[in-house]
Each structure stands twice: as structure tokens, then as C-alpha cells.
Write a protein that holds these residues in place. Structure first.
Motif, mmCIF file in Angstrom:
data_model
loop_
_atom_site.group_PDB
_atom_site.id
_atom_site.type_symbol
_atom_site.label_atom_id
_atom_site.label_comp_id
_atom_site.label_asym_id
_atom_site.label_seq_id
_atom_site.Cartn_x
_atom_site.Cartn_y
_atom_site.Cartn_z
ATOM 1 N N GLU A 161 0.749 -8.267 -11.368
ATOM 2 C CA GLU A 161 2.266 -7.811 -10.911
ATOM 3 C C GLU A 161 2.421 -8.019 -9.803
ATOM 4 O O GLU A 161 3.777 -8.609 -9.506
ATOM 5 C CB GLU A 161 2.284 -6.157 -11.374
ATOM 6 N N ILE A 162 1.627 -7.803 -8.917
ATOM 7 C CA ILE A 162 2.040 -8.389 -7.372
ATOM 8 C C ILE A 162 2.238 -9.829 -7.188
ATOM 9 O O ILE A 162 3.195 -10.437 -6.715
ATOM 10 C CB ILE A 162 0.962 -7.821 -6.537
ATOM 11 N N ARG A 163 1.554 -10.690 -8.121
ATOM 12 C CA ARG A 163 1.340 -12.029 -8.137
ATOM 13 C C ARG A 163 2.887 -12.594 -8.614
ATOM 14 O O ARG A 163 3.436 -13.638 -8.186
ATOM 15 C CB ARG A 163 0.173 -12.623 -8.735
ATOM 16 N N ARG A 164 2.968 -11.998 -9.697
ATOM 17 C CA ARG A 164 4.270 -12.189 -10.445
ATOM 18 C C ARG A 164 5.659 -12.171 -9.615
ATOM 19 O O ARG A 164 6.505 -12.761 -9.503
ATOM 20 C CB ARG A 164 4.654 -11.599 -11.868
ATOM 21 N N LYS A 165 5.471 -11.090 -8.803
ATOM 22 C CA LYS A 165 6.850 -10.559 -7.996
ATOM 23 C C LYS A 165 6.767 -11.656 -6.775
ATOM 24 O O LYS A 165 7.665 -11.879 -6.357
ATOM 25 C CB LYS A 165 6.703 -9.214 -7.400
ATOM 26 N N MET A 166 5.614 -12.048 -6.233
ATOM 27 C CA MET A 166 5.658 -13.048 -5.328
ATOM 28 C C MET A 166 6.217 -14.402 -5.742
ATOM 29 O O MET A 166 6.820 -15.023 -4.811
ATOM 30 C CB MET A 166 4.501 -13.141 -4.705
ATOM 31 N N GLU A 167 6.048 -14.595 -6.985
ATOM 32 C CA GLU A 167 6.538 -16.082 -7.640
ATOM 33 C C GLU A 167 7.974 -16.293 -7.726
ATOM 34 O O GLU A 167 8.892 -15.399 -7.791
ATOM 35 C CB GLU A 167 5.968 -16.483 -8.396
#
Length: 167
Positions: A161-167
């Protein structure tokens, strides 16, 4: 006609084939009362033990029955048979429909975790139902494993979820 995946159709065919025999239905009716061993079933139904063994083997292979050994005072442990799960079979026949639905009451097979862990849990459940209390330790170990896997899956989800938000 009949719908579903081929493995579901195979499961349905096996269950219908196994349950198409009156002797097998009589055996299941006896086992509803309590687990029994071959000679008890043979005596109750007045059918030879060899025939009973064949029927029990077919039902165990279909997953309808399970077996376990229980010690007796004298002699070897006896192999008992018991109903392993709740199964509902619904057959609809009319001019527009011919459908057979087989549903495992424990959970719909599509929702089960794959492979050995689910069978391991069902095996432990059967042992506990039969009073084999050493299986409680097995269950505790399995719960610890599941808790660890759940925490790991939650960590992985949070990271995704964190990585997805960063993209």
C-alpha cells in the motif's frame, strides 16, 4: 447441463457414484450415530466384512468418511470410520434444467487454502472430536504458524500500500 470446473465435476461424479449405492447410504446412516469399526458395521447390516471394507474404502477415497485407530484393552488397535464432513447434494430436474450441486458445508472448496494446511487442520479437528487430546498441541502449533503467516501477510500488504501510494 452441469456447470463448474472439471475438478468440481469430478468431485460431484465421485460423490454421486458413491452415494448411488444403498449399502453405502446404510453405512452412513449407521455412522451418524457414532464411529464404528468394520465388524460392527458388518454385523449391523448383515453384510460380509470384505464387502463392507470395499464400500468404506470408496467412501474414504471420496472424502465422505475418515478413519482413525483406537486402542482397545486386548489386541491390536481397531480402525474406526466416521463421517468426515457435511455434504449437501441438490439435484434439480425439470424440462429446462438438469443440475447437480454438491456443496461442502465446512467451506466452499473455492475458498479453501491450497493443499496440506487445510487437510492438516481437518485432521486435527477429527482427532479432537474423537477425544485424541494430544492433537490439542498440534492445533496450538498450527495456530502459532497461522498467526505468524497472518502478521507477515499484513506487513506485506502495508508495504504494498505504501509503495502504491508513492507511485
Amino acid at each position: 447441463m452441469m456447470s463448474g470446473k472439471s475438478t468440481e465435476n469430478q468431485n460431484m461424479e465421485v460423490i454421486l457414484d458413491v452415494m448411488g449405492c444403498k449399502t453405502r447410504r446404510d453405512i452412513i446412516n449407521l455412522l451418524r450415530e457414532e464411529p464404528r469399526f468394520v465388524s460392527e458395521i458388518s454385523r449391523e447390516l448383515d453384510i460380509g466384512q470384505k464387502a463392507i471394507i470395499e464400500h468404506l474404502r470408496a467412501m474414504e477415497e471420496a472424502g465422505i468418511l475418515s478413519s482413525f485407530f483406537r486402542k482397545i484393552e486386548r489386541g491390536r488397535p481397531r480402525k474406526y470410520y466416521d463421517i468426515s464432513r457435511d455434504i449437501h447434494v441438490s439435484i434439480t430436474i425439470n424440462r429446462n434444467t438438469f443440475r447437480v450441486d454438491v456443496m461442502d458445508d465446512l467451506l466452499n472448496r473455492k475458498q479453501l487454502p491450497p493443499g496440506d494446511e487445510w487437510s492438516r487442520l481437518l485432521n486435527i479437528e477429527n482427532k479432537i472430536k474423537k477425544g485424541q487430546w494430544e492433537a490439542v498441541e498440534e492445533l496450538k502449533n498450527l495456530i502459532r504458524l497461522y498467526d505468524h503467516l497472518k502478521r507477515r501477510a499484513e506487513d506485506l500488504l502495508m508495504e504494498a500500500e505504501i509503495r502504491r501510494k508513492m507511485e
